[in-house]
Motif scaffolding. Structure first.
Motif, PDB file in Angstrom:
ATOM      1  N   HIS A   1       0.801  -1.226   0.000  1.00  0.00           N
ATOM      2  CA  HIS A   1       0.000   0.000   0.000  1.00  0.00           C
ATOM      3  C   HIS A   1       0.835   1.277   0.000  1.00  0.00           C
ATOM      4  CE1 HIS A   1      -3.422  -2.615   0.604  1.00  0.00           C
ATOM      5  NE2 HIS A   1      -2.891  -3.080   1.717  1.00  0.00           N
TER       6      HIS A   1
ATOM      7  N   ARG B   1     -12.001  15.195  -3.642  1.00  0.00           N
ATOM      8  CA  ARG B   1     -11.887  15.188  -2.184  1.00  0.00           C
ATOM      9  C   ARG B   1     -11.532  16.580  -1.654  1.00  0.00           C
ATOM     10  NH1 ARG B   1      -9.583   9.263  -0.218  1.00  0.00           N
ATOM     11  NH2 ARG B   1     -10.877   8.047  -1.656  1.00  0.00           N
TER      12      ARG B   1
ATOM     13  N   ARG C   1      -0.798  10.393   3.597  1.00  0.00           N
ATOM     14  CA  ARG C   1      -1.738   9.362   4.037  1.00  0.00           C
ATOM     15  C   ARG C   1      -2.619   9.880   5.181  1.00  0.00           C
ATOM     16  NH1 ARG C   1      -1.245   3.674   3.372  1.00  0.00           N
ATOM     17  NH2 ARG C   1       0.812   4.066   2.455  1.00  0.00           N
ATOM     18  N   ASN C   2      -3.924   9.633   5.065  1.00  0.00           N
ATOM     19  CA  ASN C   2      -4.933  10.023   6.052  1.00  0.00           C
ATOM     20  C   ASN C   2      -5.245  11.516   6.070  1.00  0.00           C
ATOM     21  OD1 ASN C   2      -5.215   7.320   7.011  1.00  0.00           O
ATOM     22  ND2 ASN C   2      -3.409   7.601   8.311  1.00  0.00           N
ATOM     23  N   LYS C   3      -4.746  12.272   5.085  1.00  0.00           N
ATOM     24  CA  LYS C   3      -5.058  13.690   4.992  1.00  0.00           C
ATOM     25  C   LYS C   3      -6.191  13.920   3.984  1.00  0.00           C
ATOM     26  CE  LYS C   3      -1.925  14.817   7.972  1.00  0.00           C
ATOM     27  NZ  LYS C   3      -2.288  15.309   9.315  1.00  0.00           N
ATOM     28  N   THR C   4      -6.698  15.151   3.941  1.00  0.00           N
ATOM     29  CA  THR C   4      -7.891  15.485   3.157  1.00  0.00           C
ATOM     30  C   THR C   4      -7.829  15.025   1.711  1.00  0.00           C
ATOM     31  OG1 THR C   4      -8.228  17.444   4.532  1.00  0.00           O
ATOM     32  CG2 THR C   4      -9.377  17.387   2.426  1.00  0.00           C
TER      33      THR C   4
ATOM     34  N   TYR D   1      -5.670  12.898   0.286  1.00  0.00           N
ATOM     35  CA  TYR D   1      -4.960  11.639   0.014  1.00  0.00           C
ATOM     36  C   TYR D   1      -5.879  10.632  -0.675  1.00  0.00           C
ATOM     37  CZ  TYR D   1      -2.539   7.222   0.625  1.00  0.00           C
ATOM     38  OH  TYR D   1      -1.940   6.011   0.396  1.00  0.00           O
TER      39      TYR D   1
END
Length: 286
Positions: free
Chosen positions: A77, A115, A165-168, A170
Motif C-alpha cells: 500500500h 476530495r 496518508r490520512n489527509k484530506t 490523500y
C-alpha cells in the motif's frame, strides 16, 4: 577519464512530468552545472526524451544522456518508485504500460480534486491541470497549486497537510505491484533501480523488508547517494545494497532550481561501491 572523475546524475525530471524546466532547459542547466552523464527519469512517461536529445546534440560539448523513466508502483500500500535506466523507448510493452499508467494517474488526480472540493478547496483540479500543461497530472502539481494559493507556505508543507496518508486530499495509489514495474523495465532492456529508498519514511525494519522484496522481485540496483542526505543515511543505504547484492546508483531527483537540490550536487562516488554503470547489463559507454 574514469567514472570517479565524471559528474553523474541518474535521476531528474522535466515538464513532461512534474519538473519545472523543459527538457531543453534541464539539459542546459545540467551542462552549466558541469554534469557529464544525466538520466532524465520523468514519472511514468518518456515524453521529454526526444526534445532533450535534440537539444543536447545541438550543443558544442553534449553530455551523455541516458534514457530513463521513474515508474510508480505499489508495495504494501506504499507508493514505491522504480527508476528504469537505459530503456529501449520503442519497446511496445513499455509504451503500452506507460499509456495505462497515464490513465491511472488521471483517475487518481480527479479523485484528489473531488476530495479537496468536498473539503471546501474549489478549483484545485482545474488549477493543477493548468500547471501540468499537458503533462500527466500528479500530486506535485496539486502541491504547487495549493502552495501558490496560500493553503500552505510551500509544496512540502502541502503534502504534510493535505496529500499525505490520512489527509484530506490523500487517495490510495492504484499502481501495479513492484514486480510488474521491474518486469516492464526488463522487457524494455533496462535496469531497474529502487528510487530514494530512505524517502519513504519507513522504519529501519520496513526499509530492510522493502529492499529485500525489491531484490526478490528481480530488482537490479538502488539509489544510495541522494541529493540531500546524512552520511549515516548514505552508509546505511550502501550497506543495504551490499547485503542484498544490488548495484548502487545516485541521483539528485531534481525537479526545479532550488538551494537544496541541484543537478549534480552532492553526487559523490564513495570508494569500494559496485556502481550500476559497472554492471554487465549497462549498455551505455561512460
Amino acid at each position: 577519464m574514469t567514472t570517479e572523475t565524471l559528474l553523474i546524475d541518474l535521476h531528474s525530471h522535466t515538464t513532461a512530468s512534474d519538473g519545472q524546466l523543459t527538457p531543453s532547459e534541464l539539459v542546459a542547466r545540467a551542462l552549466e552545472q558541469g554534469v557529464q552523464v544525466l538520466a532524465i527519469t520523468d514519472h511514468d512517461t518518456l515524453a521529454g526524451l526526444a526534445e532533450a536529445h535534440q537539444f543536447n546534440q545541438s550543443q558544442p560539448k553534449p553530455l551523455k544522456l541516458i534514457d530513463g523513466c521513474e515508474i510508480s508502483s505499489s508495495w504494501n500500500h506504499f507508493d514505491i518508485h522504480i527508476v528504469g535506466l537505459n530503456l529501449d523507448c520503442n519497446n511496445s510493452e513499455l509504451i503500452d504500460f506507460l499509456d495505462n499508467q497515464r490513465l491511472l494517474r488521471d483517475s487518481r488526480a480527479q479523485e484528489i480534486g473531488r476530495r479537496l472540493a468536498k473539503a471546501g478547496i474549489e478549483g484545485a483540479y482545474e488549477g493543477a491541470l493548468a500547471l501540468a500543461d499537458g503533462a500527466a497530472l500528479s500530486r506535485g502539481h496539486y502541491a504547487r497549486w495549493l502552495a501558490n494559493n496560500g493553503y500552505a507556505p510551500d509544496a512540502a508543507s502541502v503534502f504534510k497537510k493535505y496529500l499525505a496518508r490520512n489527509k484530506t486530499g490523500y487517495v490510495p495509489n492504484n499502481w501495479s505491484d513492484m514486480a510488474t514495474a521491474i518486469k516492464i523495465i526488463h522487457q524494455a532492456h533496462g535496469i531497474a533501480v529502487l528510487a530514494h529508498p530512505s524517502g519513504y519514511k519507513l522504519s529501519a525494519k520496513w526499509l530492510k523488508r522493502l529492499v529485500r522484496d525489491f531484490k526478490a522481485a528481480g530488482g537490479d540496483a538502488m539509489e544510495v547517494v541522494l541529493g540531500q542526505q546524512t552520511l549515516d543515511d548514505r552508509d546505511n543505504l550502501i550497506a543495504l545494497s551490499r547485503q542484498n547484492q544490488l548495484a548502487a546508483s545516485l541521483g539528485s531527483d531534481f525537479h526545479f532550481p532550488d538551494s537544496w537540490i541541484e543537478l549534480g550536487k552532492n553526487m559523490f562516488q564513495p570508494q569500494g561501491v559496485d556502481w550500476v554503470w559497472q554492471m554487465d547489463r549497462w549498455t551505455e559507454t561512460l
